[in-house]
Design a protein around this motif. Structure first.
Motif, PDB file in Angstrom:
ATOM      1  N   GLN A 142       0.841  -1.202   0.000  1.00  0.00           N
ATOM      2  CA  GLN A 142       0.000   0.000   0.000  1.00  0.00           C
ATOM      3  C   GLN A 142       0.873   1.247   0.000  1.00  0.00           C
ATOM      4  O   GLN A 142       0.581   2.221  -0.691  1.00  0.00           O
ATOM      5  N   ASP A 143       1.954   1.219   0.772  1.00  0.00           N
ATOM      6  CA  ASP A 143       2.868   2.365   0.802  1.00  0.00           C
ATOM      7  C   ASP A 143       3.467   2.614  -0.586  1.00  0.00           C
ATOM      8  O   ASP A 143       3.599   3.767  -1.007  1.00  0.00           O
ATOM      9  N   GLY A 144       3.812   1.529  -1.286  1.00  0.00           N
ATOM     10  CA  GLY A 144       4.366   1.683  -2.631  1.00  0.00           C
ATOM     11  C   GLY A 144       3.373   2.322  -3.588  1.00  0.00           C
ATOM     12  O   GLY A 144       3.721   3.203  -4.379  1.00  0.00           O
ATOM     13  N   VAL A 145       2.118   1.875  -3.521  1.00  0.00           N
ATOM     14  CA  VAL A 145       1.077   2.458  -4.372  1.00  0.00           C
ATOM     15  C   VAL A 145       0.862   3.925  -3.995  1.00  0.00           C
ATOM     16  O   VAL A 145       0.744   4.792  -4.861  1.00  0.00           O
ATOM     17  N   ALA A 146       0.832   4.217  -2.696  1.00  0.00           N
ATOM     18  CA  ALA A 146       0.621   5.598  -2.245  1.00  0.00           C
ATOM     19  C   ALA A 146       1.772   6.501  -2.713  1.00  0.00           C
ATOM     20  O   ALA A 146       1.540   7.636  -3.140  1.00  0.00           O
ATOM     21  N   GLN A 147       3.001   5.989  -2.648  1.00  0.00           N
ATOM     22  CA  GLN A 147       4.149   6.792  -3.084  1.00  0.00           C
ATOM     23  C   GLN A 147       4.075   7.059  -4.586  1.00  0.00           C
ATOM     24  O   GLN A 147       4.351   8.171  -5.038  1.00  0.00           O
ATOM     25  N   ALA A 148       3.701   6.034  -5.354  1.00  0.00           N
ATOM     26  CA  ALA A 148       3.573   6.223  -6.806  1.00  0.00           C
ATOM     27  C   ALA A 148       2.472   7.239  -7.100  1.00  0.00           C
ATOM     28  O   ALA A 148       2.632   8.109  -7.958  1.00  0.00           O
ATOM     29  N   GLY A 149       1.354   7.150  -6.387  1.00  0.00           N
ATOM     30  CA  GLY A 149       0.261   8.096  -6.583  1.00  0.00           C
ATOM     31  C   GLY A 149       0.661   9.512  -6.210  1.00  0.00           C
ATOM     32  O   GLY A 149       0.345  10.473  -6.912  1.00  0.00           O
ATOM     33  N   LYS A 150       1.390   9.659  -5.089  1.00  0.00           N
ATOM     34  CA  LYS A 150       1.829  10.984  -4.653  1.00  0.00           C
ATOM     35  C   LYS A 150       2.797  11.583  -5.679  1.00  0.00           C
ATOM     36  O   LYS A 150       2.702  12.762  -6.004  1.00  0.00           O
ATOM     37  N   LYS A 151       3.675  10.749  -6.190  1.00  0.00           N
ATOM     38  CA  LYS A 151       4.630  11.227  -7.177  1.00  0.00           C
ATOM     39  C   LYS A 151       3.893  11.767  -8.405  1.00  0.00           C
ATOM     40  O   LYS A 151       4.242  12.804  -8.942  1.00  0.00           O
ATOM     41  N   TYR A 152       2.836  11.065  -8.822  1.00  0.00           N
ATOM     42  CA  TYR A 152       2.032  11.516  -9.943  1.00  0.00           C
ATOM     43  C   TYR A 152       1.319  12.825  -9.594  1.00  0.00           C
ATOM     44  O   TYR A 152       1.345  13.785 -10.347  1.00  0.00           O
ATOM     45  N   LEU A 153       0.677  12.856  -8.448  1.00  0.00           N
ATOM     46  CA  LEU A 153      -0.075  14.052  -8.053  1.00  0.00           C
ATOM     47  C   LEU A 153       0.830  15.269  -7.925  1.00  0.00           C
ATOM     48  O   LEU A 153       0.416  16.386  -8.246  1.00  0.00           O
ATOM     49  N   ASP A 154       2.056  15.062  -7.488  1.00  0.00           N
ATOM     50  CA  ASP A 154       2.995  16.172  -7.360  1.00  0.00           C
ATOM     51  C   ASP A 154       3.365  16.779  -8.707  1.00  0.00           C
ATOM     52  O   ASP A 154       3.837  17.910  -8.780  1.00  0.00           O
TER      53      ASP A 154
END
Length: 157
Positions: A142-154
């Protein structure tokens, strides 16, 4: 029905990997758009400035292109390229390319989501007892998915 944590791990890692690849394509598309002088909106749209040689006393109009996936039909792509070269606004071709690359990346992310999320939902169990090891594995994914999502959102304006 009891499910093994291997199935959950596989789904979460598959989702994470697929989204990561789509994110990489999106980041590359955004960088290329920037290098080409195009801007990409938060929804993937690409503005086309008015430009080109005046015809009938007017500069060819601009507009906004929606992000759209590239056609898989070679004939349609060839006709589209011919039309771009005939269009009086020289910015149109770059904008179409940027919108298509952005759209391709977004479609890939949506396809990954559509493929893995139902599999994850199917793994739920009413009487499941989660061990610390299982919880840790899920949280890591879940942390990996959240980090990938945050990177995109940024990357979004």
């Amino acid at each position: 029905m009891q499910r093994g944590n291997g199935e959950v791990d596989t789904c979460v890692l598959g989702l994470q990997s697929g989204i990561g690849k789509a994110l990489g394509k999106l980041e590359a598309a955004l960088e290329d758009a920037k290098a080409a002088g195009c801007t990409v909106g938060a929804n993937g749209s690409v503005p086309v400035p008015a430009g080109g040689e005046e015809a009938d006393g007017r500069v060819p109009e601009g507009g906004t292109l929606s992000a759209s996936a590239s056609s898989t039909d070679a004939t349609a792509n060839a006709i589209g390229q011919q039309a771009v070269h005939q269009h009086p606004n020289p910015s149109l071709g770059k904008a179409i390319g940027c919108a298509n690359r952005t759209g391709d990346a977004l479609k890939e992310a949506a396809d990954v989501d559509a493929g893995w999320v139902p599999k994850l939902r199917a793994l739920k169990a009413d009487d499941l007892k989660v061990s610390d090891k299982d919880r840790s594995a899920v949280m890591s994914g879940q942390d990996g998915v959240a980090q990938a999502g945050k990177k995109y959102l940024d990357t979004l304006p």
